[in-house]
Design a protein around this motif. Structure first.
Motif, PDB file in Angstrom:
ATOM      1  N   ALA A  98       0.846  -1.192   0.000  1.00 47.49           N
ATOM      2  CA  ALA A  98       0.000   0.000   0.000  1.00 47.49           C
ATOM      3  C   ALA A  98       0.883   1.245   0.000  1.00 47.49           C
ATOM      4  O   ALA A  98       1.966   1.241   0.593  1.00 47.49           O
ATOM      5  CB  ALA A  98      -0.916   0.007   1.220  1.00 47.49           C
ATOM      6  N   THR A  99       0.422   2.303  -0.661  1.00 46.07           N
ATOM      7  CA  THR A  99       1.138   3.572  -0.630  1.00 46.07           C
ATOM      8  C   THR A  99       0.271   4.638   0.032  1.00 46.07           C
ATOM      9  O   THR A  99      -0.962   4.593  -0.039  1.00 46.07           O
ATOM     10  CB  THR A  99       1.519   4.071  -2.042  1.00 46.07           C
ATOM     11  OG1 THR A  99       0.334   4.441  -2.764  1.00 46.07           O
ATOM     12  CG2 THR A  99       2.285   3.014  -2.804  1.00 46.07           C
ATOM     13  N   GLU A 100       0.932   5.601   0.666  1.00 48.24           N
ATOM     14  CA  GLU A 100       0.234   6.737   1.284  1.00 48.24           C
ATOM     15  C   GLU A 100       1.221   7.881   1.439  1.00 48.24           C
ATOM     16  O   GLU A 100       2.419   7.657   1.646  1.00 48.24           O
ATOM     17  CB  GLU A 100      -0.358   6.339   2.642  1.00 48.24           C
ATOM     18  CG  GLU A 100      -1.050   7.451   3.406  1.00 48.24           C
ATOM     19  CD  GLU A 100      -2.171   8.132   2.620  1.00 48.24           C
ATOM     20  OE1 GLU A 100      -2.347   9.345   2.813  1.00 48.24           O
ATOM     21  OE2 GLU A 100      -2.864   7.453   1.814  1.00 48.24           O
ATOM     22  N   SER A 101       0.711   9.109   1.341  1.00 48.20           N
ATOM     23  CA  SER A 101       1.586  10.283   1.394  1.00 48.20           C
ATOM     24  C   SER A 101       1.448  11.100   2.671  1.00 48.20           C
ATOM     25  O   SER A 101       2.416  11.729   3.105  1.00 48.20           O
ATOM     26  CB  SER A 101       1.300  11.199   0.195  1.00 48.20           C
ATOM     27  OG  SER A 101      -0.031  11.677   0.238  1.00 48.20           O
ATOM     28  N   TRP A 102       0.262  11.124   3.277  1.00 46.53           N
ATOM     29  CA  TRP A 102       0.015  12.023   4.415  1.00 46.53           C
ATOM     30  C   TRP A 102       0.538  11.375   5.691  1.00 46.53           C
ATOM     31  O   TRP A 102       0.103  10.273   6.057  1.00 46.53           O
ATOM     32  CB  TRP A 102      -1.468  12.321   4.512  1.00 46.53           C
ATOM     33  CG  TRP A 102      -1.802  13.467   5.411  1.00 46.53           C
ATOM     34  CD1 TRP A 102      -1.137  14.656   5.519  1.00 46.53           C
ATOM     35  CD2 TRP A 102      -2.901  13.534   6.332  1.00 46.53           C
ATOM     36  NE1 TRP A 102      -1.746  15.468   6.438  1.00 46.53           N
ATOM     37  CE2 TRP A 102      -2.834  14.808   6.954  1.00 46.53           C
ATOM     38  CE3 TRP A 102      -3.932  12.669   6.677  1.00 46.53           C
ATOM     39  CZ2 TRP A 102      -3.754  15.224   7.906  1.00 46.53           C
ATOM     40  CZ3 TRP A 102      -4.853  13.083   7.616  1.00 46.53           C
ATOM     41  CH2 TRP A 102      -4.762  14.340   8.230  1.00 46.53           C
ATOM     42  N   PRO A 103       1.492  11.994   6.402  1.00 47.71           N
ATOM     43  CA  PRO A 103       2.140  11.347   7.553  1.00 47.71           C
ATOM     44  C   PRO A 103       1.187  10.759   8.595  1.00 47.71           C
ATOM     45  O   PRO A 103       1.408   9.620   9.039  1.00 47.71           O
ATOM     46  CB  PRO A 103       3.024  12.459   8.123  1.00 47.71           C
ATOM     47  CG  PRO A 103       3.379  13.285   6.926  1.00 47.71           C
ATOM     48  CD  PRO A 103       2.140  13.291   6.072  1.00 47.71           C
ATOM     49  N   PRO A 104       0.131  11.466   9.027  1.00 49.75           N
ATOM     50  CA  PRO A 104      -0.758  10.818  10.007  1.00 49.75           C
ATOM     51  C   PRO A 104      -1.398   9.536   9.482  1.00 49.75           C
ATOM     52  O   PRO A 104      -1.569   8.569  10.219  1.00 49.75           O
ATOM     53  CB  PRO A 104      -1.818  11.897  10.280  1.00 49.75           C
ATOM     54  CG  PRO A 104      -1.140  13.183   9.947  1.00 49.75           C
ATOM     55  CD  PRO A 104      -0.262  12.871   8.781  1.00 49.75           C
ATOM     56  N   ASN A 105      -1.740   9.525   8.190  1.00 54.98           N
ATOM     57  CA  ASN A 105      -2.303   8.311   7.607  1.00 54.98           C
ATOM     58  C   ASN A 105      -1.258   7.210   7.464  1.00 54.98           C
ATOM     59  O   ASN A 105      -1.567   6.022   7.619  1.00 54.98           O
ATOM     60  CB  ASN A 105      -2.909   8.613   6.233  1.00 54.98           C
ATOM     61  CG  ASN A 105      -4.318   9.172   6.324  1.00 54.98           C
ATOM     62  OD1 ASN A 105      -4.939   9.151   7.381  1.00 54.98           O
ATOM     63  ND2 ASN A 105      -4.811   9.674   5.213  1.00 54.98           N
TER      64      ASN A 105
END
Length: 279
Positions: free
Chosen positions: A99-106
């Motif tokens: 999985a990829t994600e950019s927003w630090p809290p997420n």
């Protein structure tokens, strides 16, 4: 409102929730504002809005359909995974799932939720290039991506692999957006057109398997729900802050108290495209 975890029973119950959850919060404007400003907006779970806002779900049941596809492949990539709620709710994951994600809290939330399930969470800026080699995945998925980078999706898909996604359609919840921003130009309202997505997918060599579109009903019952939604879905009213829009929020609070829920139209489309086996 929907959370990342969409069970079939939740989908069937969505219309009932719209009529049964209208219990307006009697607290003052300042009390509702203070609460909505302080609550965490990490992840992609909207359960805080239960009883305060309602949203009809698309009829197709994205999470169920994704689960069916995930069970049939050996490798999968979920782009812009949010807090990982959708993947975590699937009955079975591919042996190799990333999985990829950019927003630090997420990123932090998705890591905590998905690592125990064997899913690698990769920090990615949501801009090309994707940090993976060519022909790497049997399945690429994404629920409500901000942007779909079609050329990169085609590159990382294996021949015969598929892209499967539920996306926000044109002018979704724009009744609320225009309440704060005023009338928007036609080109803005026409963005996210599913037919445009079809053309862009086909332009990079993908073959269309399925494309469906629905308009759905969303209701906001109190001003706290509106503030939470705009804090969480940050691209709806870019740069939204309570201080900047306090007067407009106060007017909307009075409208909600006098006239009942603020009704908006949500649009969604489901798209599935396949990379030809010979590519």
């Amino acid at each position: 409102m929907s959370s990342g975890n969409e069970s079939a029973s939740d989908e069937r119950a969505s219309s009932e929730r719209i009529s049964n959850e209208r219990t307006f919060d009697k607290r003052t404007f300042d009390e509702l504002v203070a609460e909505a400003e302080q609550v965490s907006v990490e992840g992609w779970d909207f359960s805080w809005l239960d009883g305060r806002a309602t949203e009809q779900r698309p009829s197709w049941g994205y999470q169920r359909l994704l689960g069916e596809r995930m069970a049939q492949v050996n490798s999968a990539l979920d782009l812009q995974t949010g807090g990982g709620e959708v993947l975590a709710g699937l009955p079975k994951l591919a042996p190799l799932t990333v999985a990829t994600e950019s927003w630090p809290p997420n990123v932090a939330k998705a890591t905590a939720l998905l690592h125990p399930l064997g899913v690698a969470v990769v920090v990615d800026a949501d801009e090309p290039p994707l940090p993976f080699g060519d022909n790497a995945f049997d399945l690429v998925s994404s629920r409500h991506p901000v942007t779909t980078w079609w050329a990169e999706i085609a590159r990382v898909l294996r021949p015969g692999g598929s892209y499967f996604s539920q996306q926000v359609g044109p002018a979704s919840v724009f009744e609320l957006v225009e309440y704060f921003l005023g009338p928007l130009p036609a080109e803005v309202k026409q963005a996210r057109d599913p037919e445009r997505a079809r053309r862009e997918a086909e332009a990079v060599g993908l073959e269309m398997v399925d494309l469906r579109f629905e308009k759905l009903r969303t209701e906001f019952l109190d001003i706290g729900a509106v503030i939470y939604f705009l804090r969480k879905v940050i691209w709806m009213v870019p740069g939204f802050t309570v201080d900047q829009y306090r007067d407009r929020l106060r007017e909307l609070d009075q409208q909600l108290r006098q006239d009942g829920p603020f009704v908006a139209t949500t649009t969604r489309f489901l798209i599935e495209a396949r990379k030809p086996a010979g590519n």
